[in-house]
Design an enzyme around this catalytic site. Structure first.
Site, PDB file in Angstrom:
ATOM      1  N   ALA A  80      42.818  -7.912 -61.774  1.00 35.85           N
ATOM      2  CA  ALA A  80      44.071  -7.600 -61.093  1.00 35.85           C
ATOM      3  C   ALA A  80      43.806  -6.754 -59.857  1.00 35.85           C
ATOM      4  O   ALA A  80      42.827  -5.990 -59.804  1.00 35.85           O
ATOM      5  CB  ALA A  80      45.035  -6.873 -62.030  1.00 35.85           C
ATOM      6  N   ASP A  81      44.672  -6.897 -58.872  1.00 30.90           N
ATOM      7  CA  ASP A  81      44.590  -6.055 -57.674  1.00 30.90           C
ATOM      8  C   ASP A  81      46.006  -5.854 -57.139  1.00 30.90           C
ATOM      9  O   ASP A  81      46.817  -6.781 -57.157  1.00 30.90           O
ATOM     10  CB  ASP A  81      43.714  -6.694 -56.610  1.00 30.90           C
ATOM     11  CG  ASP A  81      43.341  -5.693 -55.522  1.00 30.90           C
ATOM     12  OD1 ASP A  81      42.345  -4.974 -55.710  1.00 30.90           O
ATOM     13  OD2 ASP A  81      44.052  -5.609 -54.503  1.00 30.90           O
ATOM     14  N   THR A  82      46.286  -4.640 -56.686  1.00 28.05           N
ATOM     15  CA  THR A  82      47.617  -4.297 -56.186  1.00 28.05           C
ATOM     16  C   THR A  82      47.527  -3.766 -54.765  1.00 28.05           C
ATOM     17  O   THR A  82      46.653  -2.956 -54.454  1.00 28.05           O
ATOM     18  CB  THR A  82      48.277  -3.233 -57.089  1.00 28.05           C
ATOM     19  OG1 THR A  82      48.363  -3.724 -58.428  1.00 28.05           O
ATOM     20  CG2 THR A  82      49.670  -2.875 -56.591  1.00 28.05           C
ATOM     21  N   GLY A 117      48.138  -9.205 -57.678  1.00 34.20           N
ATOM     22  CA  GLY A 117      47.540 -10.485 -58.019  1.00 34.20           C
ATOM     23  C   GLY A 117      46.882 -10.378 -59.379  1.00 34.20           C
ATOM     24  O   GLY A 117      46.309  -9.331 -59.725  1.00 34.20           O
TER      25      GLY A 117
END
Length: 208
Positions: A80-82, A117
């Site tokens: 995950a990436d924010t 994501g």
């Protein structure tokens, strides 16, 4: 029994998965982030995929000290990436307090969008893999901030490791007027969307 691995060292993401009752291991991705895309939704999906793929590739050769991550079972790696997008600018983690002040001033009195994501990489017992990548977007409305309020918040130390220089679940909560979308997405992991997407794929993570 199959295995779920979170490819992130984020305590917030770990807490969110624990909150919904999933059993999982933590194996953070450590590689350098390479951004090729420009659209926020494409950037977060690209970075999430990089993290999940890196950890998935490590599972075969991670070393004797990590045997718990090398058992012969089906494995789901979650990356995950924010990021925070304010207008046309993508805001990651601030480099220093001056950068945090710039970011928070940019967010003051306006709405911005938070994108996370998420990438699933599936590995079965034969080593064959599949992927599923998606994103979630939440709009956040920040009230007009005084300079003294921004400086006081920066002095708490909270902005240093957070995209956009703030954490909605922390002391910055008093400055949020409203949100449109998933709150947990702003915290760092849209757990409802994760469950929804797994369900669409025919996977129940509680019996995975």
């Amino acid at each position: 029994m199959s295995q779920i691995i979170l490819a992130s060292a984020s305590p917030r993401r770990r807490e969110l998965l624990e909150q919904i009752g999933l059993n999982f291991e933590v194996c953070p991705a450590k590689g350098e982030e390479i951004i090729i895309k420009k659209e926020p939704k494409e950037v977060v999906m690209e970075l999430a995929a990089q993290k999940a793929r890196e950890v998935a590739s490590m599972l075969k050769t991670y070393g004797d000290e990590h045997r718990t991550l090398m058992t012969p079972q089906d494995t789901l790696v979650i990356g995950a990436d924010t990021i925070v997008a304010a207008g046309s600018e993508i805001l990651g983690k601030p480099k220093d307090e001056e950068d945090a002040f710039r970011m928070l001033s940019l967010l003051s009195g306006k709405s911005h969008s938070v994108y996370t994501g998420v990438a699933f990489v599936f590995i079965d017992r034969t080593g064959r893999a599949g992927e599923h990548i998606f994103y979630e977007k939440t709009d956040v409305f920040v009230r007009q901030l005084k300079k003294s309020e921004i400086l006081r918040y920066i002095a708490t130390g909270e902005p240093s490791d957070k995209a956009g220089a703030y954490g909605i679940q922390g002391k910055f909560a008093i400055y949020i007027d409203k949100i449109d979308g998933d709150y947990n997405n702003v915290v760092g992991l849209p757990v409802a969307a994760i469950y929804r997407e797994l369900d669409r794929l025919g996977i129940d993570p509680y019996i995975w």
